[in-house]
Every structure is written in C-alpha cells, then in structure tokens.
Design an enzyme around this catalytic site. Structure first.
Site, PDB file in Angstrom:
ATOM      1  N   SER A   1       4.027 -12.612  -0.715  1.00  0.00           N
ATOM      2  CA  SER A   1       3.270 -13.225  -1.812  1.00  0.00           C
ATOM      3  C   SER A   1       1.850 -13.590  -1.361  1.00  0.00           C
ATOM      4  O   SER A   1       1.578 -13.742  -0.162  1.00  0.00           O
ATOM      5  CB  SER A   1       4.005 -14.479  -2.295  1.00  0.00           C
ATOM      6  OG  SER A   1       4.122 -15.392  -1.233  1.00  0.00           O
TER       7      SER A   1
ATOM      8  N   CYS B   1       6.195  -4.885  -6.116  1.00  0.00           N
ATOM      9  CA  CYS B   1       4.777  -5.238  -6.146  1.00  0.00           C
ATOM     10  C   CYS B   1       3.983  -4.198  -6.922  1.00  0.00           C
ATOM     11  O   CYS B   1       2.833  -4.411  -7.245  1.00  0.00           O
ATOM     12  CB  CYS B   1       4.241  -5.352  -4.735  1.00  0.00           C
ATOM     13  SG  CYS B   1       4.246  -3.778  -3.920  1.00  0.00           S
TER      14      CYS B   1
HETATM   15  P1  NAD Z   1       7.254 -14.410   0.406  1.00  0.00           P
HETATM   16  O1  NAD Z   1       5.786 -14.521   0.550  1.00  0.00           O
HETATM   17  O2  NAD Z   1       8.015 -15.562  -0.110  1.00  0.00           O
HETATM   18  O3  NAD Z   1       7.927 -14.042   1.822  1.00  0.00           O
HETATM   19  C1  NAD Z   1       7.425 -13.006   2.635  1.00  0.00           C
HETATM   20  C2  NAD Z   1       7.712 -13.329   4.098  1.00  0.00           C
HETATM   21  O4  NAD Z   1       7.003 -14.528   4.450  1.00  0.00           O
HETATM   22  C3  NAD Z   1       9.190 -13.583   4.393  1.00  0.00           C
HETATM   23  O5  NAD Z   1       9.522 -12.964   5.607  1.00  0.00           O
HETATM   24  C4  NAD Z   1       9.260 -15.094   4.495  1.00  0.00           C
HETATM   25  O6  NAD Z   1      10.263 -15.530   5.385  1.00  0.00           O
HETATM   26  C5  NAD Z   1       7.894 -15.473   5.006  1.00  0.00           C
HETATM   27  N1  NAD Z   1       7.491 -16.819   4.554  1.00  0.00           N
HETATM   28  C6  NAD Z   1       7.850 -17.431   3.398  1.00  0.00           C
HETATM   29  N2  NAD Z   1       7.289 -18.648   3.331  1.00  0.00           N
HETATM   30  C7  NAD Z   1       6.573 -18.823   4.460  1.00  0.00           C
HETATM   31  C8  NAD Z   1       5.756 -19.883   4.963  1.00  0.00           C
HETATM   32  N3  NAD Z   1       5.571 -21.022   4.279  1.00  0.00           N
HETATM   33  N4  NAD Z   1       5.142 -19.706   6.139  1.00  0.00           N
HETATM   34  C9  NAD Z   1       5.304 -18.574   6.831  1.00  0.00           C
HETATM   35  N5  NAD Z   1       6.067 -17.542   6.414  1.00  0.00           N
HETATM   36  C10 NAD Z   1       6.695 -17.658   5.240  1.00  0.00           C
HETATM   37  O7  NAD Z   1       7.524 -13.105  -0.501  1.00  0.00           O
HETATM   38  P2  NAD Z   1       8.890 -12.599  -1.134  1.00  0.00           P
HETATM   39  O8  NAD Z   1       9.274 -13.497  -2.262  1.00  0.00           O
HETATM   40  O9  NAD Z   1       9.881 -12.317  -0.075  1.00  0.00           O
HETATM   41  O10 NAD Z   1       8.416 -11.185  -1.711  1.00  0.00           O
HETATM   42  C11 NAD Z   1       7.835 -11.015  -2.978  1.00  0.00           C
HETATM   43  C12 NAD Z   1       6.323 -10.960  -2.898  1.00  0.00           C
HETATM   44  O11 NAD Z   1       5.911  -9.898  -2.036  1.00  0.00           O
HETATM   45  C13 NAD Z   1       5.675 -10.656  -4.242  1.00  0.00           C
HETATM   46  O12 NAD Z   1       4.534 -11.453  -4.380  1.00  0.00           O
HETATM   47  C14 NAD Z   1       5.287  -9.193  -4.124  1.00  0.00           C
HETATM   48  O13 NAD Z   1       4.225  -8.781  -4.951  1.00  0.00           O
HETATM   49  C15 NAD Z   1       4.920  -9.116  -2.692  1.00  0.00           C
HETATM   50  N6  NAD Z   1       4.955  -7.742  -2.210  1.00  0.00           N
HETATM   51  C16 NAD Z   1       3.752  -7.128  -1.995  1.00  0.00           C
HETATM   52  C17 NAD Z   1       3.732  -5.813  -1.584  1.00  0.00           C
HETATM   53  C18 NAD Z   1       2.432  -5.110  -1.336  1.00  0.00           C
HETATM   54  O14 NAD Z   1       2.443  -4.089  -0.676  1.00  0.00           O
HETATM   55  N7  NAD Z   1       1.310  -5.596  -1.818  1.00  0.00           N
HETATM   56  C19 NAD Z   1       4.929  -5.113  -1.361  1.00  0.00           C
HETATM   57  C20 NAD Z   1       6.141  -5.786  -1.581  1.00  0.00           C
HETATM   58  C21 NAD Z   1       6.127  -7.117  -2.002  1.00  0.00           C
END
Ligand code: NAD
Length: 501
Positions: free
Chosen positions: A227, A282
C-alpha cells in the site's frame, strides 16, 4: 492443533523463537488454518548475515551457472503447480485458475532470469581516445530484501528474487503474513533446484522484521510492493539508511469508455478487471469513465445484470468466478466505503452487501457492487477500496476523462476503449500513468518488459522485472584502459574531451 509455519534461513527451515504468531485464515470459511511466526530483529539479522556470508561465492559464480539453477527452479515450479496454486487459493481466497495464472506470471520472470548471461553483457568501445578503450559491466549490489503484499503471494515475490539472485545478489524475502505458505514453499523449491544455502532466505514477520531489513547496514537494496502509506514509509526509511529502494504502491485504475467503443468487449473487460480476484489487484479497474451520458447509460444497462449474475463461491467450487476478500478487516473496510459512497449521493445500482453462502457463513464473501454517478470528491473515487466495487463516473467529453486520469494521485494503470486511433494515440501520449492499455483492461507488462506506476503508485526510480529489474539489482561500472605500448602523452593538467586526444 493448528499448523505452525517457519522461517527459511541459511538453507533450512527454522522455527520462530519470538513467541509471537499471526493467524493465517481460509477466507472462504473464516477458519484459522496456520500460525505464522513473527520474527524478532535477531532472527531477521540471522537471515541477513546468512545472505551476507553467501554473497561473495554466489556473486563470483558464472552467470551461466546461476542460470542453470533458474532452469531447474522453473522445472520444479511447473512440477508443483497444483500444490502451489492450492496454497494460494486456500489462504488468499482467489479462484484456482486465477491462482495458477499468477504462478505462471511468476514463472515467466524465472524464464527471463534464465537469460541472465545475455542480460548482464556489458558494452565495449574501442579507441575512445588514442590507445584508450572503455568498457562497462554490471555487478551485483549485495544483500537485497523484498517485502511483499498479500494479493499476489507468489507472483510479486517472483517479480523480485529470481532477477536479484540471477544478477549475483543474495536475498531475504519477507512475504505477507496473511498468506505466506506459497512463498515459503517456493523458496524451499529454489534450494532444491540447487541454490546454495543463504542465497535466498525467508523471514516471516510484521513491522519489527521490516524495520530490521530497512535499517541493517548489510542490506544494500530493498524492493517493496504494497500500500502507498507503507510504501512511502519504506522508501523514506530505506533511503535514509543509505539503501537503494523501489516501492510499488496503491492504485485507482481508470478505464475510459469512448462513445465508439465496442460495448460487448468493454463490458466483458470491466467485469473481468473490476471483479476478478474480488477487486484485490493493484491493476484492477475500479473506475469506469463513460464519455457522454449515453455511453454511461448504455454501460450501466449492460453491466448491472452481469454484476448481479457473478458466481461468487469458494475456490473449491470450479464454477467460481470470484472468491471472498482476504480478511474480516478488509470486508469491513469495503463495507465502510460503500456506506460513504451512499452518504455522498452515489447511486448503488448493484448492492452485493447482503450476500451469504450456505455452509460458508463465516467466510469473507461480498457480492459485486456497482456504483453510478460517482464524482471526484467522493472517497469511493479518491481512495483505493481494494474490493469488488466498480464506480462509474460520467465525463462530458474526452478531455474531461483524461483530466480525471491525470488529476488522480495514483498513476499505476489506465485503459482506453475506443475504435478511434487518434484518441488512443493521444491517451497513450498524455496520460500520466505508468502502464496503459488500449482495448486491454489490465495492461500488466510481460516479464521481459517492466512493471511500475507513476505518481504515488511508485516511490523510487526503477520499475520492476525486465531490464529495469536488472538495472535495479546491479551497479554499473565503467573502465577506461590504456596499455604502456600506447603513445606516451606526458603529464596532462587539463581535462580532455575524446576528440582532443
Ligand atoms: P500492505 O502495505 O498492508 O503490506 C505490504 C507489506 O508491508 C507486507 O509484507 C506487510 O507485512 C508489510 N507491512 C504492513 N504494515 C507495515 C508497517 N507498519 N511497517 C512495515 N511494514 C509493514 O499491503 P497489502 O494489504 O498486503 O497489499 C495490498 C496493497 O498492495 C494495495 O494497496 C495494492 O494496490 C498494493 N499492490 C501494489 C502493487 C504494485 O505493483 N503497484 C502490486 C500488488 C499490490
């Protein structure tokens, strides 16, 4: 007893020692199916140190030998396709064909990495000055880390580590704690394929694990997908600690429907890209911009019955077109957005909120939702909902539609559906977006091109996989060489251009 997962460090499975565990759910039933250990900083450091120890020998291994491991890894992934796809569906909720599709997209990156000897070839210029030659080469950056999201639990990790390790780096992967099993299995298969211990490690965890990867001086580069809020934090923290960082983030992808679009094709495209994987992509289309009111009316007339008829079912039902969303929190968040849309006056043409499936009452199912008359001030337009909710926005003309695409804070993907080559050409040229489709709703680049957005959909300079991946995971070095048999120039005190020599 619930299954306990592990880490994979220094070539072997390692049990978690923190005493902290996260629950892994089957989103179709709401049951806890496994517990994932959440690593301590020391456990993450053990993985980083293992990667650092493995680095010199692996970086010195000829690229052709590294490629051989990639070929063997590819074979194992094919052999275990059904097992891996089932792991994805049972923890993420997506249908089996969709899970298999994401695995295949990941395998394509492995195939790209099989060509690494060719991809790492440098450049050579003879005689850049009298008796002086120049050549360039690409060397690994060192220990790399990958932090990945839940929605593509195998494809996204495989956007990263196959390219990184083929380039001669070593790697520590931190997959999503929501659906970690498939990444764990893939890392084990890579070891079985012949990867030396320590070249590819996996630690499960949450913020504590991520923060250790972002701050440890042994880590040279960090790839993140997730995200925008977390991605921006990753980028800033990683950069502040001297690392190379690429953070691919959230999205709000628009599909512009021109009045001359083929409406059958457009409707099919919107159904697949809006509701496939329950909108948890995404590159999902979450906004359809109808150019002209008649186009909007026609679109709603065609979409509504199709959204209503979506077959929502668990992955174990082979007729399923859309599974549950990933978690109770996700479902609640999506329901909250639907409320906000209604409060702001959008028209909920199809309301999927009441859906229940017999025998799966505790699953996180939601029927497809379709909003009409959405305007740019509404949260359902500005924010990424990440669920099966499609918003139709009406624009009076093409310029207004393009303005919407360009004014949105996200810039991952966008598409235009039209028969008009001029409009399509203008859109591909002027849209401030990283990946564009012309009559293609989800323009995800293939493995040998590169994936990445613009604006707040990407922090950093490099897109991922393809040649951008090779550039991100290598450092360029340029040599300028003269041998003693060349003409003696004497001491030179001024800076010379090539033509002066
Ligand atoms: P997220 O940001 O919640 O988590 C992603 C990763 O970050 C996970 O491994 C998680 O453990 C870690 N994380 C979560 N909170 C954290 C914190 N406070 N500090 C450090 N690390 C932390 O995302 P999600 O819900 O797993 O995935 C969905 C999101 O990913 C959507 O926003 C989607 O658009 C995005 N996404 C983007 C792409 C792209 O290529 N642009 C591809 C796939 C998904």
């Amino acid at each position: 007893m619930t299954k306990k997962l592990h880490h994979f460090i220094d070539g072997k499975q390692v049990n978690g020692t923190s005493g902290r565990f996260g629950d892994v759910f089957n989103p179709a039933t709401g049951d806890v199916t496994a517990q994932v250990p959440l690593a301590t900083a020391d456990e993450v450091r053990a993985a980083i140190q293992s990667a650092a120890r493995a680095l010199p020998a692996w970086a010195a291994t000829p690229p052709a030998k590294r490629a051989q491991v990639m070929f063997a890894f590819r074979e194992l992934l094919y052999k275990h396709t059904d097992e891996l796809a089932e792991m994805i569906s049972s923890e993420h909720g997506k249908t089996l064909p969709d899970a298999t599709g994401e695995l295949m997209r990941g395998i394509e990156v492995v195939e790209f990495a099989c060509g690494i000897p060719h991809l790492l070839k440098g450049e050579y210029s003879e005689g850049v000055a009298s008796n002086v030659d120049s050549h360039t080469l690409r060397q690994p950056v060192g220990v790399c880390a990958g932090i990945t999201p839940f929605n593509f639990p195998i494809m996204v990790p495989m956007w990263m580590f196959p390219v990184a390790i083929a380039c001669g780096n070593t790697f520590v992967l931190k997959p999503s704690e929501k659906d970690p099993s498939v990444a764990l299995r893939a890392v084990e298969l890579a070891r079985e394929a012949g990867l030396p211990a320590g070249v590819l490690n996996l630690v499960n965890g949450d913020k504590e694990a991520v923060d250790t990867l972002l701050t440890d001086p042994e880590v040279s580069a960090v790839s993140f997908v997730g995200s925008t809020a977390i991605g921006e934090y990753i980028y800033k923290t990683g950069c502040a600690h001297g690392k190379r960082v690429q953070a691919l983030c959230g999205a709000k992808n628009h599909l512009v429907v021109m009045p001359d679009a083929d409406m059958d094709q457009t409707t099919d495209a919107l159904i697949g890209s809006g509701y496939g994987s329950a909108g948890e992509r995404c590159m999902a289309i979450s906004v359809a911009v109808a150019v002209g009111n008649e186009t909007g009316d026609e679109l709603i007339k065609r979409l509504a019955p199709r959204v209503q008829a979506l077959k929502v079912a668990p992955y174990t039902d082979s007729a399923s077109e859309m599974g549950p969303v990933v978690s109770r929190e996700s479902k609640d968040k999506i329901l909250g957005y639907i409320e906000k849309g209604l409060e702001k006056g959008a028209e909920l043409v199809v309301d999927g909120r009441g859906l229940t499936l017999q025998g799966y009452e505790n699953g996180y199912f939601l029927g497809g939702c379709l909003f009409d008359k959405v305007t740019p001030d509404m949260e359902i337009y500005t924010d990424e909902i990440f669920g099966p909710v499609l918003s139709v926005v009406r624009a009076k003309d093409y310029e207004e539609a393009l303005g919407l695409v360009n004014d949105h804070e996200y810039g991952n993907g966008a598409a235009i559906f039209t028969r008009d080559g001029d409009a399509a050409r203008d859109f591909t040229s002027r849209a401030k977006i990283g990946m564009i489709g012309v009559n293609v709703p989800i323009p995800v680049p293939v493995a040998y091109h590169s994936f990445g957005g613009w604006k707040r959909s990407l922090f950093g300079d490099h897109h991922i996989h393809g040649m951008e991946g090779v550039r991100f995971y290598t450092r360029l070095k340029t040599m300028t060489t003269r041998w003693p048999s060349g003409i003696r120039t004497g001491a030179e005190f001024h800076f010379k251009s090539g033509s002066e020599h």
